[in-house]
Design a protein around this motif. Structure first.
Motif, short mmCIF file in Angstrom:
data_model
loop_
_atom_site.label_atom_id
_atom_site.label_comp_id
_atom_site.label_asym_id
_atom_site.label_seq_id
_atom_site.Cartn_x
_atom_site.Cartn_y
_atom_site.Cartn_z
N GLY A 48 0.25 5.43 -4.70
CA GLY A 48 0.45 4.05 -5.15
C GLY A 48 1.30 3.25 -4.19
O GLY A 48 1.01 2.08 -3.89
N ILE A 49 2.35 3.87 -3.67
CA ILE A 49 3.22 3.18 -2.71
C ILE A 49 2.43 2.85 -1.43
O ILE A 49 2.56 1.76 -0.86
N VAL A 52 0.33 -0.17 -2.02
CA VAL A 52 1.11 -1.41 -1.94
C VAL A 52 1.34 -1.80 -0.48
O VAL A 52 1.28 -2.98 -0.12
N PHE A 158 -0.64 -1.12 -6.94
CA PHE A 158 0.14 0.10 -7.23
C PHE A 158 -0.34 0.75 -8.54
O PHE A 158 -0.54 1.96 -8.61
#
Length: 211
Positions: A48-49, A52, A158
């Motif tokens: 998810g990071i 982003v 994210f």
């Protein structure tokens, strides 16, 4: 394009891309089975990071930069391919090693940093993802996007990336998949290593100029 429609369209396109099989899927599934559900969720958090990061670069116009500067894109592909080969080597080397699976409640929080970083680096290792994000954003963003799009798109990405891989982690850390893995660890690990290594070789070969 209407900003709300653009937001929904971008989110849907990112979701389809996240669900596509790739090294990220292999890593999250294997970590969830071989280590623990918490480790798999930590890996999903890293994914998810990374999403982003790519979304932010897309908003800043990285797609245009990579399209214009061919050597930079080639260098990123070589670096990403080299990392995937390193990861494949580590998995292959450990395929024959016996595995002691820790109980979920005994997993130390400090031990979650490593799978998180593996997830992040695996997500960032493929510069093609940056172009995919850039292409989606370039095609679907309004000509004059409102400020709220810049604010809400990265968190939405994210949630999509981390949410999908959290589902993968939960599914593969269940009792039956884990028991099946422990019975066939050597071959499962080698198949995973071959898949990740093949993707790394393909990525590096794409960086080389045609003969």
């Amino acid at each position: 394009m209407d900003p709300v429609l653009a937001f929904v369209s971008i989110a849907a396109a990112i979701a389809v891309g996240a669900a596509s099989p790739g090294p990220s899927f292999v890593l999250v599934a294997r970590t969830s089975i071989a280590v623990s559900r918490r480790a798999g969720l930590a890996t999903a958090l890293g994914m998810g990071i990374g999403g982003v990061f790519f979304a932010s670069l897309a908003l800043l116009g990285l797609h245009a930069l990579l399209s214009q500067v061919g050597w930079l894109y080639a260098v990123l592909k070589l670096a990403g391919g080299a990392y995937l080969l390193y990861l494949a080597f580590r998995i292959w080397r450990g395929a024959a090693e016996a595995l002691v699976v820790a109980d979920e409640g005994k997993t130390a929080p400090a031990g979650l940093l490593r799978p998180l970083l593996f997830g992040l680096l695996t997500q960032l290792s493929n510069p093609k993802t940056a172009l995919v994000y850039g292409s989606i954003f370039a095609a679907l963003m309004p000509a004059e996007p409102p400020l709220w799009l810049f604010v809400f798109l990265p968190p939405a990405v994210f949630l999509i990336e981390a949410g999908w891989y959290a589902i993968v982690a939960a599914a593969f850390s269940a009792g039956r998949p884990r028991a099946a893995y422990l019975r066939s660890k050597r071959w499962v690990d080698r198949v995973a290593a071959a898949a990740i290594g093949g993707l790394g070789i393909r990525l590096m070969s794409d960086a080389l100029p045609p003969p």
